[in-house]
Motif scaffolding. Structure first.
Motif, mmCIF file in Angstrom:
data_model
loop_
_atom_site.group_PDB
_atom_site.id
_atom_site.type_symbol
_atom_site.label_atom_id
_atom_site.label_comp_id
_atom_site.label_asym_id
_atom_site.label_seq_id
_atom_site.Cartn_x
_atom_site.Cartn_y
_atom_site.Cartn_z
ATOM 1 N N ALA A 134 1.235 -10.066 -2.707
ATOM 2 C CA ALA A 134 2.499 -9.682 -3.352
ATOM 3 C C ALA A 134 2.740 -8.178 -3.329
ATOM 4 C CB ALA A 134 2.515 -10.189 -4.789
ATOM 5 N N ASN A 135 1.676 -7.371 -3.289
ATOM 6 C CA ASN A 135 1.863 -5.929 -3.342
ATOM 7 C C ASN A 135 1.893 -5.260 -1.964
ATOM 8 O OD1 ASN A 135 -0.786 -6.393 -2.803
ATOM 9 N ND2 ASN A 135 -1.606 -4.851 -4.207
ATOM 10 N N THR A 136 2.065 -6.038 -0.892
ATOM 11 C CA THR A 136 2.143 -5.466 0.452
ATOM 12 C C THR A 136 3.532 -4.887 0.678
ATOM 13 O OG1 THR A 136 0.579 -7.117 1.253
ATOM 14 C CG2 THR A 136 1.847 -5.926 2.909
ATOM 15 N N PRO A 137 3.620 -3.584 1.029
ATOM 16 C CA PRO A 137 4.931 -2.977 1.294
ATOM 17 C C PRO A 137 5.637 -3.641 2.477
ATOM 18 C CG PRO A 137 3.217 -1.287 1.084
ATOM 19 C CD PRO A 137 2.530 -2.619 1.139
ATOM 20 N N ALA A 138 6.961 -3.712 2.413
ATOM 21 C CA ALA A 138 7.765 -4.378 3.442
ATOM 22 C C ALA A 138 7.521 -3.780 4.822
ATOM 23 C CB ALA A 138 9.247 -4.300 3.085
ATOM 24 N N GLU A 139 7.360 -2.453 4.907
ATOM 25 C CA GLU A 139 7.152 -1.829 6.221
ATOM 26 C C GLU A 139 5.801 -2.232 6.826
ATOM 27 O OE1 GLU A 139 6.087 1.326 3.126
ATOM 28 O OE2 GLU A 139 7.759 -0.045 3.427
ATOM 29 N N HIS A 140 4.798 -2.472 5.986
ATOM 30 C CA HIS A 140 3.501 -2.942 6.480
ATOM 31 C C HIS A 140 3.641 -4.368 7.007
ATOM 32 C CE1 HIS A 140 0.572 0.043 4.452
ATOM 33 N NE2 HIS A 140 1.760 0.599 4.595
ATOM 34 N N LYS A 141 4.402 -5.191 6.283
ATOM 35 C CA LYS A 141 4.605 -6.577 6.717
ATOM 36 C C LYS A 141 5.243 -6.610 8.104
ATOM 37 C CE LYS A 141 5.235 -8.536 2.086
ATOM 38 N NZ LYS A 141 6.181 -9.233 1.193
#
Length: 167
Positions: A134-141
Motif C-alpha cells: 500500500a505504501n509503494t509510490p505510484a512512480e515506483h509502480k
C-alpha cells in the motif's frame, strides 16, 4: 538441470525419450485426425510433467538465490517477525517478491528471460499478476511495470475465481 542435480545420463536419456517421442491424435466428429507432434513445453496431463516442472523450477530458484547472494535482489518480509523470502513455488505456480525498484525489476526480468531461454517455458502474462504494498509510490509502480513488461491491461485481480489481493 537433471545433469546439474546429479542424475545419471542413462536416466536423463530415458526421460528425454519419453518427452521427445510423444505423438497425438484428436477425435473430430468421430474420426481420428493424423498424428501430430507437439513442438514445445511440458504437457498438461502427462504423468511426468509435474516432476519435470519441479526439476526445472529448481533452476529458477537457483537463479533467484544467486541474485540474492550477489545483492541484486533484496530480502522481502511479508510482515514483521516473518522470515525474509524472495520466492515461493507450488506445483506450477510461482510467487516472486522483490522491492519495488527499477534495479530489482530489471534483475528479475533478466532472470525470467534467461529461464525462458534455457527451459523453453514461457511466462504467461495473461495469467500473471503484479501487486504492490500500500505504501509503494505510484512512480515506483509504473517503473517496475515497465521493467517487467506488465502493463495495466494485463493486471489480473483473480486467480481460480478468487481475489489475488485482499486488504
Amino acid at each position: 538441470m537433471m545433469e546439474r542435480l546429479g542424475f545419471c545420463q542413462e536416466w536423463i536419456g530415458l526421460i528425454m525419450k519419453c518427452v521427445s517421442t510423444v505423438r497425438y491424435q484428436i477425435k473430430v466428429n468421430g474420426s481420428l485426425t493424423e498424428h501430430f507432434v507437439p513442438t514445445r513445453g511440458l504437457r498438461q496431463g502427462d504423468p511426468l510433467s509435474p516432476y519435470l516442472f519441479v526439476i526445472c523450477a529448481e533452476a529458477l530458484s537457483a537463479l533467484l538465490q544467486d541474485a540474492e547472494r550477489r545483492g541484486r535482489l533484496g530480502d522481502v518480509w511479508v510482515c514483521q517477525g516473518a522470515p525474509a523470502i524472495t520466492h515461493l513455488f507450488f506445483a506450477d505456480d510461482s510467487v516472486l517478491m522483490i522491492k519495488a525498484t527499477r534495479e530489482e525489476a530489471t534483475e528479475l526480468k533478466g532472470i525470467l528471460d534467461l529461464y525462458e531461454d534455457c527451459s523453453g517455458q514461457c511466462i504467461n502474462k495473461e495469467k500473471s499478476a503484479i501487486m504492490f504494498s500500500a505504501n509503494t509510490p505510484a512512480e515506483h509502480k509504473e517503473s517496475v511495470k515497465r521493467c517487467v513488461g506488465i502493463s495495466s491491461e494485463t493486471w489480473n485481480e483473480h486467480y481460480l475465481g478468487l481475489l489475488v489481493y485482499v486488504g
